[in-house]
Scaffold this motif. Structure first.
Motif, PDB file in Angstrom:
ATOM      1  N   CYS A 102       0.844  -1.187   0.000  1.00  0.00           N
ATOM      2  CA  CYS A 102       0.000   0.000   0.000  1.00  0.00           C
ATOM      3  C   CYS A 102       0.885   1.244   0.000  1.00  0.00           C
ATOM      4  O   CYS A 102       1.550   1.544   0.991  1.00  0.00           O
ATOM      5  CB  CYS A 102      -0.909  -0.022   1.225  1.00  0.00           C
ATOM      6  N   LEU A 103       0.884   1.963  -1.114  1.00  0.00           N
ATOM      7  CA  LEU A 103       1.649   3.191  -1.278  1.00  0.00           C
ATOM      8  C   LEU A 103       0.686   4.354  -1.466  1.00  0.00           C
ATOM      9  O   LEU A 103      -0.184   4.305  -2.334  1.00  0.00           O
ATOM     10  CB  LEU A 103       2.576   3.076  -2.493  1.00  0.00           C
TER      11      LEU A 103
ATOM     12  N   ALA B 257       3.644   0.870   2.884  1.00  0.00           N
ATOM     13  CA  ALA B 257       3.758  -0.427   3.541  1.00  0.00           C
ATOM     14  C   ALA B 257       3.951  -1.454   2.430  1.00  0.00           C
ATOM     15  O   ALA B 257       3.005  -1.812   1.737  1.00  0.00           O
ATOM     16  CB  ALA B 257       2.513  -0.743   4.364  1.00  0.00           C
ATOM     17  N   GLY B 258       5.189  -1.896   2.228  1.00  0.00           N
ATOM     18  CA  GLY B 258       5.478  -2.812   1.125  1.00  0.00           C
ATOM     19  C   GLY B 258       6.651  -2.328   0.315  1.00  0.00           C
ATOM     20  O   GLY B 258       7.494  -1.562   0.782  1.00  0.00           O
ATOM     21  N   ASP B 259       6.734  -2.752  -0.959  1.00  0.00           N
ATOM     22  CA  ASP B 259       7.904  -2.426  -1.769  1.00  0.00           C
ATOM     23  C   ASP B 259       7.588  -1.621  -3.025  1.00  0.00           C
ATOM     24  O   ASP B 259       8.340  -1.655  -3.998  1.00  0.00           O
ATOM     25  CB  ASP B 259       8.684  -3.692  -2.132  1.00  0.00           C
TER      26      ASP B 259
ATOM     27  N   VAL C 116      14.872  11.859  -6.727  1.00  0.00           N
ATOM     28  CA  VAL C 116      14.930  11.799  -5.266  1.00  0.00           C
ATOM     29  C   VAL C 116      13.893  10.797  -4.785  1.00  0.00           C
ATOM     30  O   VAL C 116      12.692  10.996  -4.979  1.00  0.00           O
ATOM     31  CB  VAL C 116      14.652  13.179  -4.635  1.00  0.00           C
ATOM     32  N   GLN C 117      14.339   9.698  -4.182  1.00  0.00           N
ATOM     33  CA  GLN C 117      13.399   8.694  -3.671  1.00  0.00           C
ATOM     34  C   GLN C 117      12.739   9.222  -2.411  1.00  0.00           C
ATOM     35  O   GLN C 117      13.399   9.670  -1.481  1.00  0.00           O
ATOM     36  CB  GLN C 117      14.113   7.380  -3.398  1.00  0.00           C
ATOM     37  N   MET C 118      11.401   9.133  -2.374  1.00  0.00           N
ATOM     38  CA  MET C 118      10.624   9.747  -1.302  1.00  0.00           C
ATOM     39  C   MET C 118       9.953   8.725  -0.395  1.00  0.00           C
ATOM     40  O   MET C 118       9.140   9.109   0.452  1.00  0.00           O
ATOM     41  CB  MET C 118       9.546  10.669  -1.901  1.00  0.00           C
ATOM     42  N   SER C 119      10.252   7.460  -0.557  1.00  0.00           N
ATOM     43  CA  SER C 119       9.592   6.427   0.253  1.00  0.00           C
ATOM     44  C   SER C 119      10.604   5.407   0.745  1.00  0.00           C
ATOM     45  O   SER C 119      11.663   5.218   0.150  1.00  0.00           O
ATOM     46  CB  SER C 119       8.492   5.728  -0.563  1.00  0.00           C
ATOM     47  N   VAL C 120      10.242   4.758   1.842  1.00  0.00           N
ATOM     48  CA  VAL C 120      11.032   3.662   2.406  1.00  0.00           C
ATOM     49  C   VAL C 120      10.354   2.349   2.047  1.00  0.00           C
ATOM     50  O   VAL C 120       9.133   2.212   2.200  1.00  0.00           O
ATOM     51  CB  VAL C 120      11.149   3.806   3.935  1.00  0.00           C
TER      52      VAL C 120
ATOM     53  N   SER D 144       5.667   3.330   6.706  1.00  0.00           N
ATOM     54  CA  SER D 144       6.685   4.357   6.883  1.00  0.00           C
ATOM     55  C   SER D 144       6.123   5.647   6.303  1.00  0.00           C
ATOM     56  O   SER D 144       5.640   5.654   5.163  1.00  0.00           O
ATOM     57  CB  SER D 144       7.981   3.975   6.167  1.00  0.00           C
ATOM     58  N   ILE D 145       6.177   6.735   7.068  1.00  0.00           N
ATOM     59  CA  ILE D 145       5.555   7.994   6.650  1.00  0.00           C
ATOM     60  C   ILE D 145       6.606   9.093   6.644  1.00  0.00           C
ATOM     61  O   ILE D 145       7.427   9.196   7.556  1.00  0.00           O
ATOM     62  CB  ILE D 145       4.404   8.389   7.602  1.00  0.00           C
TER      63      ILE D 145
END
Length: 314
Positions: A146-147, A161-163, A181-185, A263-264
């Motif tokens: 879930c992105l 939550a996930g990849d 620029v990557q904005m998520s974990v 992750s937020i």
């Protein structure tokens, strides 16, 4: 009163901009549309049958409040399902509604609102699993990454939550070049930090991650460590018949193996920030962040690729 403008939501058997073709991997797309803070395009390619994924873009008020001061903005969701379509369908129907409800209760958008919306969506799906367990036990093995991205009042919130992944295209001052620029974990057991986190959370389980066919998997079954659903790895009550043997673990567990906590991150948008790309791992496994950002920067109105993705410009 209509309180939300739905930018794009596909219906079965139709696709805006062209008919559905069995030979075309892109089963539906929207080439260009407007959202509350700019433009968007979106496309979905089918990698499995039935399609297990979901996606949505919503634009308008981000709460249930009828006040004229209620925050407006844009919501993007990419839901990469596995094991079946039930979880991604549930998330599509409930996550944004939960987000608006908590934004109304807590007075606007925040990381707390997003966390509560994820938790309520997870709880709702778990209730559905328990209700359907005896008749459709396979639903306990269905889940979805879930992105989510939310743009409101100049702020970008990203929850994952996930990849799946969000990448920002930014123009660098002075040199006028685009950067990625990557904005998520991401939460995938192939990432060393994710394996370390799992070992810390489950210190008494030496098999919490297993290398299987050159791929690290949680309990030798699933690559992601966070998701909505996947009840069989969160609630021990489902570790029994009639769940299929391949989903039943050899040893019981006392606490959830997977988590639904996202992750937020929050980011104040600047004039240098040009566009955002939201996509499942099907895109990022084939193209780097830089390749996709350059593709969109150089051909902003004619992008095609072999995965589900969304592009926001503002």
């Amino acid at each position: 009163m209509k309180i939300i403008s739905n930018c794009w939501k596909p219906s079965m058997g139709s696709r805006e901009g062209g008919s559905v073709s069995r030979t075309d991997p892109v089963i539906w797309h929207k080439d260009l549309g407007r959202h509350d803070v700019g433009e968007f395009s979106i496309a979905v390619a089918q990698a499995n049958d039935p399609l297990e994924d979901g996606s949505q873009i919503e634009s308008g008020p981000l709460s249930w409040s009828e006040a004229t001061s209620a925050p407006r903005g844009t919501f993007v969701g990419v839901y990469d399902g596995h094991g079946g379509p039930q979880t991604s369908e549930f998330v599509t129907e409930h996550l944004f509604c939960n987000l608006k409800r908590f934004a109304s209760e807590l007075g606007g958008m925040s990381e707390e609102v997003i966390g509560k919306a994820f938790s309520a969506t997870e709880d709702g799906f778990m209730s559905l699993v328990r209700h359907r367990w005896l008749n459709k036990p396979q639903i306990a093995s269905v889940g979805s990454c879930c992105l989510v991205g939310i743009i409101s009042d100049g702020m970008l919130y990203v929850a994952n939550a996930g990849d799946s992944r969000v990448v920002l295209g930014r123009i660098e001052r002075g040199i006028k070049q685009i950067s990625a620029v990557q904005m998520s974990v991401e939460h995938n057991a192939n990432i060393a930090s994710v394996r370390e986190e799992l070992h810390l959370l489950h210190p008494n389980d030496p098999q919490i991650v297993v290398l299987k066919d050159t791929v690290w998997r949680v309990k030798g079954i699933i690559q992601v460590s966070r998701s909505i659903g996947d009840a069989f790895l969160k609630c021990a009550e489902f570790q029994r018949e009639p769940l299929l043997p391949r989903f039943r673990l050899s040893e019981p567990f006392e606490k959830p193996i997977l988590s639904a906590e996202p992750s937020i991150m929050a980011h104040r948008l600047s004039p240098e920030d040009q566009f955002l790309i939201f996509a499942s791992d099907g895109l990022w496994e084939n193209l780097s962040n830089e390749e996709v950002v350059n593709m969109i920067h150089n051909s902003p109105r004619s992008v095609r690729c072999l995965s589900s993705f969304g592009i926001l410009k503002y």
